[in-house]
Structure formats: C-alpha cells, structure tokens
Design a protein around this motif. Structure first.
Motif, PDB file in Angstrom:
ATOM      1  N   ASP A  16       0.823  -1.211   0.000  1.00 18.21           N
ATOM      2  CA  ASP A  16       0.000   0.000   0.000  1.00 18.21           C
ATOM      3  C   ASP A  16       0.855   1.260   0.000  1.00 18.21           C
ATOM      4  O   ASP A  16       0.495   2.261  -0.628  1.00 18.21           O
ATOM      5  N   ASN A  17       1.992   1.226   0.686  1.00 26.82           N
ATOM      6  CA  ASN A  17       2.892   2.384   0.696  1.00 26.82           C
ATOM      7  C   ASN A  17       3.455   2.640  -0.700  1.00 26.82           C
ATOM      8  O   ASN A  17       3.520   3.787  -1.147  1.00 26.82           O
ATOM      9  N   ILE A  18       3.866   1.580  -1.379  1.00 26.46           N
ATOM     10  CA  ILE A  18       4.386   1.739  -2.738  1.00 26.46           C
ATOM     11  C   ILE A  18       3.284   2.259  -3.655  1.00 26.46           C
ATOM     12  O   ILE A  18       3.512   3.178  -4.459  1.00 26.46           O
ATOM     13  N   LEU A  19       2.083   1.690  -3.538  1.00 29.10           N
ATOM     14  CA  LEU A  19       0.974   2.126  -4.389  1.00 29.10           C
ATOM     15  C   LEU A  19       0.620   3.594  -4.165  1.00 29.10           C
ATOM     16  O   LEU A  19       0.224   4.296  -5.103  1.00 29.10           O
ATOM     17  N   GLU A  20       0.780   4.085  -2.955  1.00 28.88           N
ATOM     18  CA  GLU A  20       0.535   5.507  -2.677  1.00 28.88           C
ATOM     19  C   GLU A  20       1.495   6.369  -3.506  1.00 28.88           C
ATOM     20  O   GLU A  20       1.085   7.339  -4.151  1.00 28.88           O
ATOM     21  N   HIS A  21       2.769   6.010  -3.514  1.00 31.49           N
ATOM     22  CA  HIS A  21       3.758   6.738  -4.323  1.00 31.49           C
ATOM     23  C   HIS A  21       3.480   6.547  -5.819  1.00 31.49           C
ATOM     24  O   HIS A  21       3.629   7.489  -6.602  1.00 31.49           O
ATOM     25  N   PHE A  22       3.096   5.348  -6.198  1.00 34.31           N
ATOM     26  CA  PHE A  22       2.784   5.057  -7.596  1.00 34.31           C
ATOM     27  C   PHE A  22       1.650   5.962  -8.082  1.00 34.31           C
ATOM     28  O   PHE A  22       1.758   6.591  -9.133  1.00 34.31           O
ATOM     29  N   ARG A  23       0.572   6.013  -7.319  1.00 32.66           N
ATOM     30  CA  ARG A  23      -0.587   6.828  -7.724  1.00 32.66           C
ATOM     31  C   ARG A  23      -0.239   8.308  -7.800  1.00 32.66           C
ATOM     32  O   ARG A  23      -0.737   9.027  -8.672  1.00 32.66           O
ATOM     33  N   ALA A  24       0.634   8.769  -6.910  1.00 38.74           N
ATOM     34  CA  ALA A  24       1.064  10.168  -6.947  1.00 38.74           C
ATOM     35  C   ALA A  24       1.866  10.464  -8.215  1.00 38.74           C
ATOM     36  O   ALA A  24       1.859  11.601  -8.712  1.00 38.74           O
ATOM     37  N   ASN A  25       2.540   9.458  -8.750  1.00 38.78           N
ATOM     38  CA  ASN A  25       3.372   9.616  -9.949  1.00 38.78           C
ATOM     39  C   ASN A  25       2.577   9.435 -11.248  1.00 38.78           C
ATOM     40  O   ASN A  25       3.035   9.834 -12.317  1.00 38.78           O
ATOM     41  N   MET A  26       1.398   8.856 -11.167  1.00 38.06           N
ATOM     42  CA  MET A  26       0.623   8.544 -12.373  1.00 38.06           C
ATOM     43  C   MET A  26       0.329   9.754 -13.264  1.00 38.06           C
ATOM     44  O   MET A  26       0.474   9.635 -14.493  1.00 38.06           O
ATOM     45  N   PRO A  27      -0.049  10.913 -12.741  1.00 35.45           N
ATOM     46  CA  PRO A  27      -0.323  12.040 -13.644  1.00 35.45           C
ATOM     47  C   PRO A  27       0.886  12.427 -14.499  1.00 35.45           C
ATOM     48  O   PRO A  27       0.727  12.748 -15.687  1.00 35.45           O
ATOM     49  N   ALA A  28       2.077  12.381 -13.927  1.00 40.51           N
ATOM     50  CA  ALA A  28       3.281  12.706 -14.699  1.00 40.51           C
ATOM     51  C   ALA A  28       3.501  11.681 -15.806  1.00 40.51           C
ATOM     52  O   ALA A  28       3.876  12.032 -16.931  1.00 40.51           O
ATOM     53  N   VAL A  29       3.252  10.417 -15.512  1.00 39.18           N
ATOM     54  CA  VAL A  29       3.429   9.373 -16.520  1.00 39.18           C
ATOM     55  C   VAL A  29       2.368   9.513 -17.611  1.00 39.18           C
ATOM     56  O   VAL A  29       2.672   9.447 -18.809  1.00 39.18           O
TER      57      VAL A  29
END
Length: 100
Positions: A16-29
C-alpha cells in the motif's frame, strides 16, 4: 505499440505504501509522450490469488519503444524509484509486442 507488464513485489506489508507513491506519480506518466495506458492492478477478489497480498502488476501501453525508453529515463521515474527502493523485494519487467 509496446505492452509492458511490470510485476512489483513489495516487502511484507509495504504494498500500500508503494501504491501511494505510484498513484502520486501517475499524472506525470500519463502526460508523457506516447503513454496510452499506465495503471496498477492487484488480484481480483473472488478468484484464486495468483500474486498475493504483497504484489501488484503495472499494465502499460506505449505508442513506440522510444516512448517507453524515454519514460524509463524520466526524472519523475527516478524520483519514484528512489522513494520506493527500500520497500521493493522484487520487480520483473516484461516488455511485449502484439502477436498479431
């Protein structure tokens, strides 16, 4: 088109911690040239678990191999990797071409 399946296995209890960072990065991707799809997925409830509670799969589609290479070298991906590196137990990246 290039397809990517990235299987990310977190250290126990860290998904869940990794997914939190992943979701925060999604708009840039999603704003990157050539990004068609970039989403995380986990085992669906009600079906036999294949990956388990510590793993998620990133499903990606890119217009070209050059777009994927640029994505891999982007500053926001380096920042994401730095933030999550200590939480990841394993990752396997599968880069695929359509079979048609």
């Amino acid at each position: 088109m290039i397809h990517v399946l990235a299987v990310i296995t977190a250290k126990p209890g860290m998904r869940d911690n990794i997914l939190e960072h992943f979701r925060a990065n999604m708009p840039a991707v999603h704003a990157e040239k050539g990004c068609i799809e970039y989403v995380p997925a986990i085992d669906a409830e009600g079906f036999p678990a294949l990956y388990g509670p510590d793993t998620f799969v990133v499903i990606e589609k890119w217009e070209t191999a050059a777009d994927l290479k640029a994505h891999s070298a982007s500053a926001h991906m380096a920042a994401y990797a730095a933030k999550t590196r200590e939480m990841v137990a394993n990752r396997a990246i599968h880069v695929l071409s359509p079979a048609a």
